[in-house]
Design an enzyme around this catalytic site. Structure first.
Site, PDB file in Angstrom:
ATOM      1  N   ASP A 289      15.607 -13.700 -17.510  1.00 34.35           N
ATOM      2  CA  ASP A 289      16.070 -12.436 -16.913  1.00 34.35           C
ATOM      3  C   ASP A 289      17.442 -12.063 -17.470  1.00 34.35           C
ATOM      4  O   ASP A 289      18.344 -11.664 -16.737  1.00 34.35           O
ATOM      5  CB  ASP A 289      16.118 -12.563 -15.392  1.00 34.35           C
ATOM      6  CG  ASP A 289      16.250 -11.199 -14.703  1.00 34.35           C
ATOM      7  OD1 ASP A 289      16.049 -10.166 -15.375  1.00 34.35           O
ATOM      8  OD2 ASP A 289      16.565 -11.161 -13.505  1.00 34.35           O
ATOM      9  N   ARG A 293      23.079  -6.650 -16.089  1.00 32.93           N
ATOM     10  CA  ARG A 293      23.337  -6.804 -14.650  1.00 32.93           C
ATOM     11  C   ARG A 293      23.569  -8.264 -14.273  1.00 32.93           C
ATOM     12  O   ARG A 293      24.159  -8.556 -13.233  1.00 32.93           O
ATOM     13  CB  ARG A 293      22.155  -6.245 -13.849  1.00 32.93           C
ATOM     14  CG  ARG A 293      20.858  -6.988 -14.087  1.00 32.93           C
ATOM     15  CD  ARG A 293      19.675  -6.435 -13.314  1.00 32.93           C
ATOM     16  NE  ARG A 293      18.440  -7.089 -13.729  1.00 32.93           N
ATOM     17  CZ  ARG A 293      17.696  -6.699 -14.757  1.00 32.93           C
ATOM     18  NH1 ARG A 293      18.060  -5.636 -15.453  1.00 32.93           N
ATOM     19  NH2 ARG A 293      16.605  -7.344 -15.093  1.00 32.93           N
ATOM     20  N   ASN A 294      23.090  -9.200 -15.122  1.00 27.93           N
ATOM     21  CA  ASN A 294      23.261 -10.628 -14.861  1.00 27.93           C
ATOM     22  C   ASN A 294      24.381 -11.252 -15.690  1.00 27.93           C
ATOM     23  O   ASN A 294      24.433 -12.474 -15.860  1.00 27.93           O
ATOM     24  CB  ASN A 294      21.940 -11.372 -15.115  1.00 27.93           C
ATOM     25  CG  ASN A 294      20.930 -11.095 -14.020  1.00 27.93           C
ATOM     26  OD1 ASN A 294      21.302 -10.865 -12.874  1.00 27.93           O
ATOM     27  ND2 ASN A 294      19.654 -11.093 -14.359  1.00 27.93           N
ATOM     28  N   ASP A 307      22.971 -16.278 -12.976  1.00 29.58           N
ATOM     29  CA  ASP A 307      21.579 -16.382 -12.533  1.00 29.58           C
ATOM     30  C   ASP A 307      20.712 -17.225 -13.449  1.00 29.58           C
ATOM     31  O   ASP A 307      19.497 -17.117 -13.428  1.00 29.58           O
ATOM     32  CB  ASP A 307      20.949 -14.987 -12.355  1.00 29.58           C
ATOM     33  CG  ASP A 307      21.359 -14.352 -11.039  1.00 29.58           C
ATOM     34  OD1 ASP A 307      22.135 -14.982 -10.295  1.00 29.58           O
ATOM     35  OD2 ASP A 307      20.907 -13.243 -10.753  1.00 29.58           O
TER      36      ASP A 307
END
Length: 425
Positions: A289, A293-294, A307
């Protein structure tokens, strides 16, 4: 009678196209907004900045007209979604926890006279500048509205290119309920005298998955990975990590823009992320992922991968979680084959986000059309002002055959060369 001079900061609109013919003269197109920096002489010449291109130069007032300021409609004060003059960072804070369709409107601080529509999805907050053109308001220069209320009503019926359709106004401060505050899933705390971030994982499958990896994750140490300090199991699973004061990369870019974040900064962020991913690769871990955003930004402006605690070893097993389609490699979408090479594909998408200053990838393309077009060879175009060599790097990450994609080591080497070139820009 002499014309009254324009004060620094005055917003003007170009009456026609103008291509500079002299050194230090400013070029612009009809409709461009220029900000006056200072008067050069008493003959109507000014130094100004083109808000669109960020370029500065000399311009004659003969080519400009003073822009009519947008006056705040008194009715807006009655609108629950209008928050007045707040910063982008404050808007992101207010729109927590994120959920599809939650929105607010604020007055732009960076572009006086404009508004900004801030829209939340489940994963991020997007900021859309509402510009004033030909006495109307527009976001995309395709749909025009006479006022903000009309604009909001339109996007509540159809997303029309926004990250999601508007569904729920965020109430102004003082009217939000205690229940909204209690629903937050990420909060700041203190551990052994230091600030830490605490994230609650609500999904049972995801929580179990993380617990199985905890012993490995707590041993991972790298300057470009968010440090996992531990977990707490108490009526749910809570992940405790180091505190990253500047938030995630998407919001960092969107709330600052080109005037603050330079090409050199972008390349350094790209290198930071690449080094973190190279380390995960060496540990035979796949992120699955990887997206802007991470990526979190520290107080020292270092980008760190987060994450990754939900990362898995190289696997072909079917993933039960919903995949982030725009960031996921074709073989992972079709055959559920995740590997370092699928992470490389995601890294290419992340680079595009980075060099487009936080834009959502594949703008105006539905997920259904996206999968089909990517299968047929479609790849995103170069972001505005992004070096061609960096775009070529993105495209190398998007090779359909995973075996043809570069390693993170090779990507790092090429970005380091870009960094050296940027020293002379």
């Amino acid at each position: 009678m002499a014309l009254k001079g324009w004060e620094p900061g005055t917003q003007c609109m170009a009456k026609s196209d103008h291509k500079s013919t002299k050194e230090d003269e400013l070029s612009f197109h009809k409709g461009d907004i220029l900000t006056i920096i200072k008067a050069v002489n008493n003959k109507g010449w000014y130094r100004a900045k083109n808000n669109k291109t960020e370029e500065e130069g000399l311009v004659s007032r003969n080519y400009l007209r003073e822009r009519e300021a947008i006056r705040v409609d008194p009715n807006l004060s009655l609108m629950p979604w209008f928050h007045g003059k707040i910063s982008g960072e404050d808007a992101v804070r207010v729109l927590q926890p994120t959920e599809d369709g939650l929105f607010l409107v604020r007055e732009s601080i960076r572009h006086p006279g404009d508004y900004v529509l801030c829209v939340s999805s489940k994963e991020e907050v997007s900021h859309y500048r509402v510009i004033y053109k030909d006495n109307k308001l527009t976001i995309d220069e395709e749909n025009y509205f006479y006022n903000l209320i009309e604009l909001i009503e339109h996007y509540m019926k159809d997303a029309c290119g926004l990250i999601t359709r508007l569904t729920k106004p965020k109430l102004k401060e003082g009217t939000k309920s205690a229940a909204e505050e209690l629903s937050k899933t990420v909060f700041q705390a203190e551990y052994m005298g230091k600030k830490v971030a605490v994230k609650n994982i609500k999904c049972d499958v995801m929580a179990q998955s993380f617990l199985e990896e905890t012993s490995v994750m707590t041993k991972l140490m790298h300057k470009n990975l968010v440090k996992l300090l531990g977990v707490v199991v108490d009526n749910g699973l809570y992940i405790v990590t180091e505190f990253m004061s500047k938030g995630n990369l998407v919001n960092y870019l969107r709330t600052r823009g080109r005037s603050v974040v330079t090409l050199k900064h972008l390349i350094q962020f790209g290198l930071d992320i690449c080094e973190g991913m190279e380390y995960l690769e060496s540990k035979k871990l796949v992120h699955r992922d990887l997206a802007a955003r991470n990526i979190l930004i520290s107080d020292e402006s270092i980008a760190k991968v987060s994450d990754f605690g939900l990362a898995k070893g190289v696997s072909s097993a079917r993933d039960q979680a919903k995949l982030p389609v725009k960031w996921t490699a074709p073989e992972a979408l079709k055959q559920h084959k995740f590997s370092t090479k699928s992470d490389v594909w995601s890294y290419g998408i992340l680079l595009w986000e980075l060099f487009s200053y936080g834009r959502a990838p594949y703008p105006k393309l539905s997920l259904t059309d996206l999968v089909d077009k990517v299968e047929k060879g479609y790849r995103m175009e170069c972001p505005d002002k992004c070096p061609t060599s960096v775009h070529n790097l993105m495209k190398s990450c998007w090779e359909y055959d995973p075996g043809k994609r570069p390693t993170f080591k090779k990507l790092k080497d090429k970005l380091e060369k870009e960094g050296r070139k940027s020293d002379y820009v």
